[in-house]
Design a protein around this motif. Sequence first.
Motif, mmCIF file in Angstrom:
data_model
loop_
_atom_site.group_PDB
_atom_site.id
_atom_site.type_symbol
_atom_site.label_atom_id
_atom_site.label_comp_id
_atom_site.label_asym_id
_atom_site.label_seq_id
_atom_site.Cartn_x
_atom_site.Cartn_y
_atom_site.Cartn_z
ATOM 1 N N PHE A 37 0.838 -1.206 0.000
ATOM 2 C CA PHE A 37 0.000 0.000 0.000
ATOM 3 C C PHE A 37 0.873 1.257 0.000
ATOM 4 C CE2 PHE A 37 -2.197 3.305 2.535
ATOM 5 C CZ PHE A 37 -3.287 3.527 1.722
ATOM 6 N N VAL A 38 1.884 1.279 0.850
ATOM 7 C CA VAL A 38 2.741 2.460 0.963
ATOM 8 C C VAL A 38 3.589 2.629 -0.293
ATOM 9 C CG1 VAL A 38 4.563 3.591 2.303
ATOM 10 C CG2 VAL A 38 2.733 2.391 3.480
ATOM 11 N N VAL A 39 4.026 1.538 -0.906
ATOM 12 C CA VAL A 39 4.775 1.647 -2.168
ATOM 13 C C VAL A 39 3.899 2.337 -3.213
ATOM 14 C CG1 VAL A 39 5.719 0.352 -4.127
ATOM 15 C CG2 VAL A 39 6.361 -0.283 -1.809
ATOM 16 N N ARG A 40 2.617 1.939 -3.277
ATOM 17 C CA ARG A 40 1.708 2.582 -4.246
ATOM 18 C C ARG A 40 1.493 4.055 -3.914
ATOM 19 N NH1 ARG A 40 -0.922 -2.317 -3.595
ATOM 20 N NH2 ARG A 40 -2.509 -1.401 -2.264
ATOM 21 N N GLN A 41 1.455 4.388 -2.628
ATOM 22 C CA GLN A 41 1.233 5.773 -2.213
ATOM 23 C C GLN A 41 2.447 6.653 -2.489
ATOM 24 O OE1 GLN A 41 -1.722 7.092 -0.651
ATOM 25 N NE2 GLN A 41 -2.446 5.185 -1.520
ATOM 26 N N THR A 42 3.646 6.119 -2.247
ATOM 27 C CA THR A 42 4.857 6.942 -2.305
ATOM 28 C C THR A 42 5.682 6.737 -3.562
ATOM 29 O OG1 THR A 42 6.200 5.274 -1.170
ATOM 30 C CG2 THR A 42 5.058 6.913 0.208
ATOM 31 N N GLY A 43 5.554 5.560 -4.194
ATOM 32 C CA GLY A 43 6.392 5.255 -5.348
ATOM 33 C C GLY A 43 7.825 4.908 -4.961
ATOM 34 N N SER A 44 8.080 4.674 -3.699
ATOM 35 C CA SER A 44 9.436 4.402 -3.222
ATOM 36 C C SER A 44 9.440 3.181 -2.313
ATOM 37 C CB SER A 44 9.978 5.609 -2.458
ATOM 38 O OG SER A 44 11.146 5.269 -1.748
ATOM 39 N N GLU A 45 10.183 2.142 -2.727
ATOM 40 C CA GLU A 45 10.285 0.941 -1.904
ATOM 41 C C GLU A 45 11.052 1.227 -0.609
ATOM 42 O OE1 GLU A 45 11.817 -2.314 -4.185
ATOM 43 O OE2 GLU A 45 10.149 -2.228 -5.604
ATOM 44 N N MET A 46 12.082 2.056 -0.695
ATOM 45 C CA MET A 46 12.862 2.379 0.491
ATOM 46 C C MET A 46 12.006 3.125 1.519
ATOM 47 S SD MET A 46 16.608 4.122 0.689
ATOM 48 C CE MET A 46 16.180 5.853 0.753
ATOM 49 N N MET A 47 11.254 4.117 1.038
ATOM 50 C CA MET A 47 10.384 4.879 1.924
ATOM 51 C C MET A 47 9.291 3.969 2.483
ATOM 52 S SD MET A 47 8.225 8.385 1.097
ATOM 53 C CE MET A 47 9.640 9.329 0.575
ATOM 54 N N ALA A 48 8.766 3.072 1.651
ATOM 55 C CA ALA A 48 7.697 2.173 2.081
ATOM 56 C C ALA A 48 8.186 1.236 3.177
ATOM 57 C CB ALA A 48 7.178 1.367 0.893
ATOM 58 N N ASP A 49 9.425 0.771 3.070
ATOM 59 C CA ASP A 49 9.966 -0.118 4.089
ATOM 60 C C ASP A 49 10.037 0.596 5.438
ATOM 61 O OD1 ASP A 49 10.972 -2.668 4.786
ATOM 62 O OD2 ASP A 49 12.999 -1.828 4.835
ATOM 63 N N ASP A 50 10.546 1.819 5.434
ATOM 64 C CA ASP A 50 10.629 2.599 6.679
ATOM 65 C C ASP A 50 9.242 2.877 7.255
ATOM 66 O OD1 ASP A 50 13.379 2.692 6.487
ATOM 67 O OD2 ASP A 50 13.427 4.713 5.620
ATOM 68 N N ILE A 51 8.324 3.297 6.398
ATOM 69 C CA ILE A 51 6.977 3.653 6.863
ATOM 70 C C ILE A 51 6.244 2.425 7.392
ATOM 71 C CG2 ILE A 51 4.703 4.460 6.106
ATOM 72 C CD1 ILE A 51 6.233 6.431 4.256
ATOM 73 N N ALA A 52 6.374 1.295 6.707
ATOM 74 C CA ALA A 52 5.703 0.073 7.166
ATOM 75 C C ALA A 52 6.181 -0.295 8.569
ATOM 76 C CB ALA A 52 5.941 -1.065 6.196
ATOM 77 N N ASN A 53 7.464 -0.156 8.806
ATOM 78 C CA ASN A 53 7.987 -0.446 10.148
ATOM 79 C C ASN A 53 7.447 0.556 11.172
ATOM 80 O OD1 ASN A 53 9.454 -2.694 9.374
ATOM 81 N ND2 ASN A 53 11.221 -1.465 8.789
#
Length: 188
Positions: A37-53
């Motif tokens: 979900f966060v990858v789709r929102q941000t377009g960034s796998e790195m950012m999505a990993d941090d946010i998911a945590n």
Amino acid sequence: MTAATETDRALVGRVAKGDRAAVRLLFMRHHARVYRFVVRQTGSEMMADDIANEVFLELWRQAPGFEGRSEVSTWLLGIARFKALSSLRKKKEDWIDDDDAAQIADGADTPEVVTMKEDKGAALRRFVDALPEEHRTVIDLAYYHGQSVSEIGEVLGIPVATVKTRMFYARKKLGEALKAAGYDRGWP
């Protein structure tokens, strides 16, 4: 009840009591969904990993306040959305360098305009104070306390039509007083 069949709500209840194993179970169940979900929102796998945590850290903090009005997965995605939007906003702010910032026009009033507004505001307040009580009260409630016409009617115990009439005459008197003092009715 085994860990595999325990409901998400029950796990959140355990998390609220400080059970770290329950957080791990919820993490295993929902991390992939939150991450995608966060990858789709941000377009960034790195950012999505941090946010998911961060979402699961937030789960740990907010579990005692979870009221169960939505599914746990919906709640986690809501936290993820908020964190993604916050990160994107922060990222956008971080991208502006000093040269770009210098190119942004300053929309603040000049000292001259500020002084003109302050003078006019002070004069207007004096003119409001000079109005008859019934007009002054209506203007005060409307403009200084943000009351609607119907709320003013309730406060004063008068019909809405009377409030409107008093407002009309008060504005008219204020306009005349401003004009006589040499102020434009408009800007500043």
